[in-house]
Scaffold this motif. Structure first.
Motif, PDB file in Angstrom:
ATOM      1  N   LEU A  42       0.829  -1.207   0.000  1.00 40.82           N
ATOM      2  CA  LEU A  42       0.000   0.000   0.000  1.00 40.82           C
ATOM      3  C   LEU A  42       0.864   1.257   0.000  1.00 40.82           C
ATOM      4  N   ASP A  43       1.941   1.242   0.761  1.00 42.29           N
ATOM      5  CA  ASP A  43       2.863   2.386   0.769  1.00 42.29           C
ATOM      6  C   ASP A  43       3.479   2.599  -0.611  1.00 42.29           C
ATOM      7  N   ILE A  44       3.820   1.509  -1.280  1.00 41.65           N
ATOM      8  CA  ILE A  44       4.403   1.609  -2.623  1.00 41.65           C
ATOM      9  C   ILE A  44       3.374   2.153  -3.611  1.00 41.65           C
ATOM     10  N   PHE A  45       2.120   1.710  -3.494  1.00 44.52           N
ATOM     11  CA  PHE A  45       1.053   2.265  -4.338  1.00 44.52           C
ATOM     12  C   PHE A  45       0.975   3.779  -4.167  1.00 44.52           C
ATOM     13  N   GLN A  46       0.977   4.223  -2.924  1.00 41.49           N
ATOM     14  CA  GLN A  46       0.808   5.650  -2.636  1.00 41.49           C
ATOM     15  C   GLN A  46       2.001   6.463  -3.137  1.00 41.49           C
ATOM     16  N   GLU A  47       3.201   5.914  -3.011  1.00 42.65           N
ATOM     17  CA  GLU A  47       4.382   6.609  -3.528  1.00 42.65           C
ATOM     18  C   GLU A  47       4.322   6.718  -5.048  1.00 42.65           C
ATOM     19  N   ALA A  48       3.859   5.655  -5.705  1.00 44.53           N
ATOM     20  CA  ALA A  48       3.757   5.682  -7.167  1.00 44.53           C
ATOM     21  C   ALA A  48       2.739   6.719  -7.627  1.00 44.53           C
ATOM     22  N   VAL A  49       1.644   6.843  -6.899  1.00 43.90           N
ATOM     23  CA  VAL A  49       0.616   7.831  -7.242  1.00 43.90           C
ATOM     24  C   VAL A  49       1.171   9.250  -7.149  1.00 43.90           C
ATOM     25  N   SER A  50       2.105   9.480  -6.234  1.00 41.37           N
ATOM     26  CA  SER A  50       2.687  10.818  -6.091  1.00 41.37           C
ATOM     27  C   SER A  50       3.616  11.167  -7.254  1.00 41.37           C
ATOM     28  N   VAL A  51       4.032  10.154  -8.012  1.00 38.85           N
ATOM     29  CA  VAL A  51       4.935  10.372  -9.142  1.00 38.85           C
ATOM     30  C   VAL A  51       4.173  10.367 -10.467  1.00 38.85           C
ATOM     31  N   PHE A  52       3.311   9.385 -10.647  1.00 42.06           N
ATOM     32  CA  PHE A  52       2.598   9.224 -11.912  1.00 42.06           C
ATOM     33  C   PHE A  52       1.282  10.004 -11.898  1.00 42.06           C
ATOM     34  N   TYR A  53       0.780  10.293 -13.091  1.00 40.09           N
ATOM     35  CA  TYR A  53      -0.522  10.947 -13.223  1.00 40.09           C
ATOM     36  C   TYR A  53      -1.616   9.881 -13.147  1.00 40.09           C
ATOM     37  N   VAL A  54      -1.659   9.200 -12.029  1.00 41.44           N
ATOM     38  CA  VAL A  54      -2.580   8.087 -11.809  1.00 41.44           C
ATOM     39  C   VAL A  54      -3.234   8.254 -10.445  1.00 41.44           C
ATOM     40  N   ASN A  55      -4.545   8.105 -10.401  1.00 40.85           N
ATOM     41  CA  ASN A  55      -5.280   8.066  -9.139  1.00 40.85           C
ATOM     42  C   ASN A  55      -5.865   6.675  -8.958  1.00 40.85           C
ATOM     43  N   ILE A  56      -5.727   6.124  -7.770  1.00 39.79           N
ATOM     44  CA  ILE A  56      -6.317   4.819  -7.468  1.00 39.79           C
ATOM     45  C   ILE A  56      -7.684   5.066  -6.846  1.00 39.79           C
ATOM     46  N   LEU A  57      -8.733   4.646  -7.541  1.00 35.93           N
ATOM     47  CA  LEU A  57     -10.103   4.892  -7.094  1.00 35.93           C
ATOM     48  C   LEU A  57     -10.610   3.787  -6.175  1.00 35.93           C
ATOM     49  N   ALA A  58     -10.193   2.565  -6.429  1.00 32.13           N
ATOM     50  CA  ALA A  58     -10.563   1.432  -5.574  1.00 32.13           C
ATOM     51  C   ALA A  58      -9.440   0.411  -5.655  1.00 32.13           C
ATOM     52  N   LEU A 114       0.063   3.936 -18.207  1.00 33.72           N
ATOM     53  CA  LEU A 114      -0.372   2.912 -17.249  1.00 33.72           C
ATOM     54  C   LEU A 114       0.660   1.800 -17.123  1.00 33.72           C
ATOM     55  N   SER A 115       1.240   1.375 -18.232  1.00 31.74           N
ATOM     56  CA  SER A 115       2.216   0.283 -18.191  1.00 31.74           C
ATOM     57  C   SER A 115       3.440   0.661 -17.362  1.00 31.74           C
ATOM     58  N   GLU A 116       3.876   1.914 -17.469  1.00 31.48           N
ATOM     59  CA  GLU A 116       5.019   2.367 -16.679  1.00 31.48           C
ATOM     60  C   GLU A 116       4.671   2.402 -15.192  1.00 31.48           C
ATOM     61  N   PHE A 117       3.453   2.807 -14.888  1.00 31.39           N
ATOM     62  CA  PHE A 117       2.994   2.802 -13.493  1.00 31.39           C
ATOM     63  C   PHE A 117       3.014   1.385 -12.926  1.00 31.39           C
ATOM     64  N   MET A 118       2.458   0.438 -13.676  1.00 27.14           N
ATOM     65  CA  MET A 118       2.408  -0.948 -13.212  1.00 27.14           C
ATOM     66  C   MET A 118       3.806  -1.555 -13.130  1.00 27.14           C
ATOM     67  N   LYS A 119       4.655  -1.208 -14.076  1.00 26.02           N
ATOM     68  CA  LYS A 119       6.031  -1.696 -14.047  1.00 26.02           C
ATOM     69  C   LYS A 119       6.737  -1.229 -12.781  1.00 26.02           C
ATOM     70  N   SER A 120       6.538   0.030 -12.433  1.00 27.02           N
ATOM     71  CA  SER A 120       7.161   0.578 -11.231  1.00 27.02           C
ATOM     72  C   SER A 120       6.639  -0.109  -9.974  1.00 27.02           C
ATOM     73  N   VAL A 121       5.324  -0.260  -9.883  1.00 23.83           N
ATOM     74  CA  VAL A 121       4.707  -0.883  -8.708  1.00 23.83           C
ATOM     75  C   VAL A 121       5.166  -2.332  -8.555  1.00 23.83           C
ATOM     76  N   ASN A 122       5.106  -3.091  -9.630  1.00 20.57           N
ATOM     77  CA  ASN A 122       5.454  -4.509  -9.542  1.00 20.57           C
ATOM     78  C   ASN A 122       6.947  -4.714  -9.283  1.00 20.57           C
TER      79      ASN A 122
END
Length: 313
Positions: A42-58, A114-122
């Motif tokens: 969850l912390d990694i998700f939140q850090e990624a959101v602060s970098v990418f133009y991505v919002n996690i809605l659910a 989106l692919s770059e966001f997922m690549k970073s998270v994974n």
């Protein structure tokens, strides 16, 4: 066999349902392999959101997979904002880089993908998992699955479907009581009096602030009871949630959730039939372009007199 081309929309805002499973579907995300690893994720998700133009809605994190419903934005290019996001990225990167003005275009392309966001998270979750266990190897199995969501007909369904995962797995009776989904965290934040900036979707625009969040939670919980709990009760007043869903639609929701339509990865769209046809056409067009490029590359290699690999010894 070549990989299936992934459809990503080139528009200011697009919505996606993404899911990723662990390697061999092992229960790597439980508290046995790495205690507290869901919070690390969850912390990694939140850090990624602060970098990418991505919002996690659910979101939901289970023991062998996770789901995200995300909003991917493509705002006007802002060099100052891109610099700020780049610097946030350097705070979590091992190999630091300094900002250069010529990085604007590359950063914009990466941070809106989106692919770059997922690549970073994974990548970062796998590194954290292996570091905690002092081991190496794959945490995730195949590439992540994704669906483009039609906002008007599919967004609320996908969000609820994600929230209902722990209910269907028998881990809780209401999504808001499961700590590793967005509904559970939202309820906790409301109980603590924390700030809540819940998005004002079309189905929530008539209410504001924390009322939107409370109505969403009530709707998600009541819907879980209707679809996965006790037998269908026609007397249950769903209008009390202040969310517009007609009684006639509930059976459609029930059928789609039972058939797992929101995560039927055989097609890359969730929404109306017209929307699904539109996305299928985009996928077909993209596949044809990729095939054409590959065929032309083969021809160039075949007829290039300077290509030593084509000359007989």
């Amino acid at each position: 066999m070549s990989r299936r081309p992934r459809v990503k929309l080139e528009q200011p805002i697009a919505y996606y349902h993404v899911m990723n499973r662990t390697a061999q579907q092992e229960m790597y995300l439980d508290d046995v392999h790495v205690p507290g690893f869901k919070q690390v994720m969850l912390d990694i998700f939140q850090e990624a959101v602060s970098v990418f133009y991505v919002n996690i809605l659910a979101w939901v994190i289970m023991d062998n997979h996770y789901h995200l419903c995300v909003e991917v934005q493509k705002p006007p290019k802002d060099p100052e904002d891109l610099k700020l996001r780049f610097e946030r990225l350097q705070e979590i990167n091992v190999n630091k880089r300094r900002w250069q003005p010529e990085l604007v275009n590359a950063c914009y392309k990466r941070f809106t993908d989106l692919s770059e966001f997922m690549k970073s998270v994974n990548f970062r979750t796998a590194i954290a998992f292996n570091k905690a266990r002092e081991t190496s190897g794959h945490l995730w199995g195949a590439r992540y699955n994704s669906k483009v969501i039609e906002e008007e007909t599919g967004l609320l369904k996908v969000m609820c479907y994600i929230e209902h995962n722990p209910v269907k797995a028998g881990l809780c009776k209401k999504p808001s009581t499961y700590p590793w989904c967005s509904a559970g965290r939202l309820k906790l934040r409301l109980a603590r009096g924390g700030a809540v900036n819940f998005p004002a979707f079309d189905f929530l625009r008539r209410v504001t602030g924390k009322s939107r969040a409370r109505n969403y939670l009530k709707f998600v919980d009541e819907l879980a009871d209707r679809l996965h709990g006790s037998p269908f009760d026609p007397d249950l007043d769903i209008e009390s949630c202040e969310l517009p869903i007609a009684e006639a639609e509930l059976e459609e929701w029930r059928q789609q959730f039972a058939s797992r339509a929101p995560e039927n990865w055989s097609n890359q769209a969730f929404g109306s039939e017209a929307f699904q046809n539109q996305i299928a056409l985009l996928e077909q067009t993209k596949a044809q372009k990729i095939t054409k490029v590959r065929q032309e590359a083969v021809k160039r290699r075949r007829f290039d007199p300077g290509d030593q690999t084509q000359q007989k010894s």
